[in-house]
Scaffold this motif. Structure first.
Motif, PDB file in Angstrom:
ATOM      1  N   ARG A  40      -6.056  10.508  10.162  1.00  9.29           N
ATOM      2  CA  ARG A  40      -5.219  11.463   9.223  1.00  9.29           C
ATOM      3  C   ARG A  40      -4.415  10.427   8.273  1.00  9.29           C
ATOM      4  O   ARG A  40      -4.848  10.848   7.006  1.00  9.29           O
ATOM      5  CB  ARG A  40      -4.262  12.141  10.013  1.00  9.29           C
ATOM      6  N   MET A  41      -4.119   9.394   8.775  1.00  7.36           N
ATOM      7  CA  MET A  41      -3.820   8.397   7.706  1.00  7.36           C
ATOM      8  C   MET A  41      -4.603   7.904   6.527  1.00  7.36           C
ATOM      9  O   MET A  41      -4.177   7.774   5.639  1.00  7.36           O
ATOM     10  CB  MET A  41      -2.932   7.221   8.564  1.00  7.36           C
ATOM     11  N   ALA A  42      -5.716   7.627   7.206  1.00  8.01           N
ATOM     12  CA  ALA A  42      -6.933   7.190   6.108  1.00  8.01           C
ATOM     13  C   ALA A  42      -7.283   8.254   5.523  1.00  8.01           C
ATOM     14  O   ALA A  42      -7.423   8.118   4.298  1.00  8.01           O
ATOM     15  CB  ALA A  42      -7.989   6.924   6.991  1.00  8.01           C
ATOM     16  N   LEU A  43      -7.181   9.774   5.901  1.00  8.98           N
ATOM     17  CA  LEU A  43      -7.676  10.409   4.851  1.00  8.98           C
ATOM     18  C   LEU A  43      -6.535  11.005   3.948  1.00  8.98           C
ATOM     19  O   LEU A  43      -6.717  11.323   2.601  1.00  8.98           O
ATOM     20  CB  LEU A  43      -7.667  11.887   5.762  1.00  8.98           C
ATOM     21  N   GLY A  44      -5.107  10.637   4.329  1.00 10.50           N
ATOM     22  CA  GLY A  44      -4.227  10.788   3.257  1.00 10.50           C
ATOM     23  C   GLY A  44      -4.243   9.760   2.214  1.00 10.50           C
ATOM     24  O   GLY A  44      -3.936  10.093   1.134  1.00 10.50           O
ATOM     25  N   LEU A  45      -4.534   8.784   2.550  1.00  8.24           N
ATOM     26  CA  LEU A  45      -4.477   7.586   1.624  1.00  8.24           C
ATOM     27  C   LEU A  45      -5.750   7.811   0.713  1.00  8.24           C
ATOM     28  O   LEU A  45      -5.487   7.650  -0.525  1.00  8.24           O
ATOM     29  CB  LEU A  45      -4.879   6.233   2.343  1.00  8.24           C
ATOM     30  N   PHE A  46      -6.967   8.240   1.202  1.00 11.50           N
ATOM     31  CA  PHE A  46      -7.989   8.687   0.560  1.00 11.50           C
ATOM     32  C   PHE A  46      -7.529   9.887  -0.551  1.00 11.50           C
ATOM     33  O   PHE A  46      -7.929   9.802  -1.632  1.00 11.50           O
ATOM     34  CB  PHE A  46      -9.256   9.260   1.316  1.00 11.50           C
ATOM     35  N   MET A  47      -6.876  10.673  -0.039  1.00  7.96           N
ATOM     36  CA  MET A  47      -6.585  11.938  -1.023  1.00  7.96           C
ATOM     37  C   MET A  47      -5.661  11.567  -2.102  1.00  7.96           C
ATOM     38  O   MET A  47      -5.611  11.828  -3.114  1.00  7.96           O
ATOM     39  CB  MET A  47      -5.855  12.975  -0.065  1.00  7.96           C
TER      40      MET A  47
END
Length: 97
Positions: A40-47
């Protein structure tokens, strides 16, 4: 701005890595939830990085609205992932000790 595409690629790669890692963990639900929170942290950074990149490329009013929406959603994913990672990290340490 070379840094933003690098962040985009790395965060997407980390998201995919953690999602595949969940499949390899097997039957341990605590490790799966912990790894999912890191994803989720990686997805948030991606977004966040994709939204900044969209605005820098197009610089229109529509791109600004999309950027604001993605920053809100990506920031929420990043904060929620960080909080759950801290919580389940402590649970893993207590279990292993």
């Amino acid at each position: 701005m070379v840094i933003i595409p690098i962040i985009i690629v790395l965060s997407l790669a980390m998201y995919l890595f953690y999602k595949v890692q969940i499949l390899r963990l097997g039957e341990d639900p605590l490790k799966q939830v912990y790894t999912n929170s890191k994803a989720r942290m990686a997805l948030g950074l991606f977004m966040l990085s994709i939204s900044i990149n969209v605005y820098l490329v197009y610089q229109t009013r529509l791109a600004l609205y999309i950027t604001i929406l993605f920053i809100a959603l990506g920031g929420a994913q990043l904060v929620y992932g960080y909080k759950t990672t801290r919580f389940y990290g402590k649970q893993l340490k207590e279990r292993s000790a």
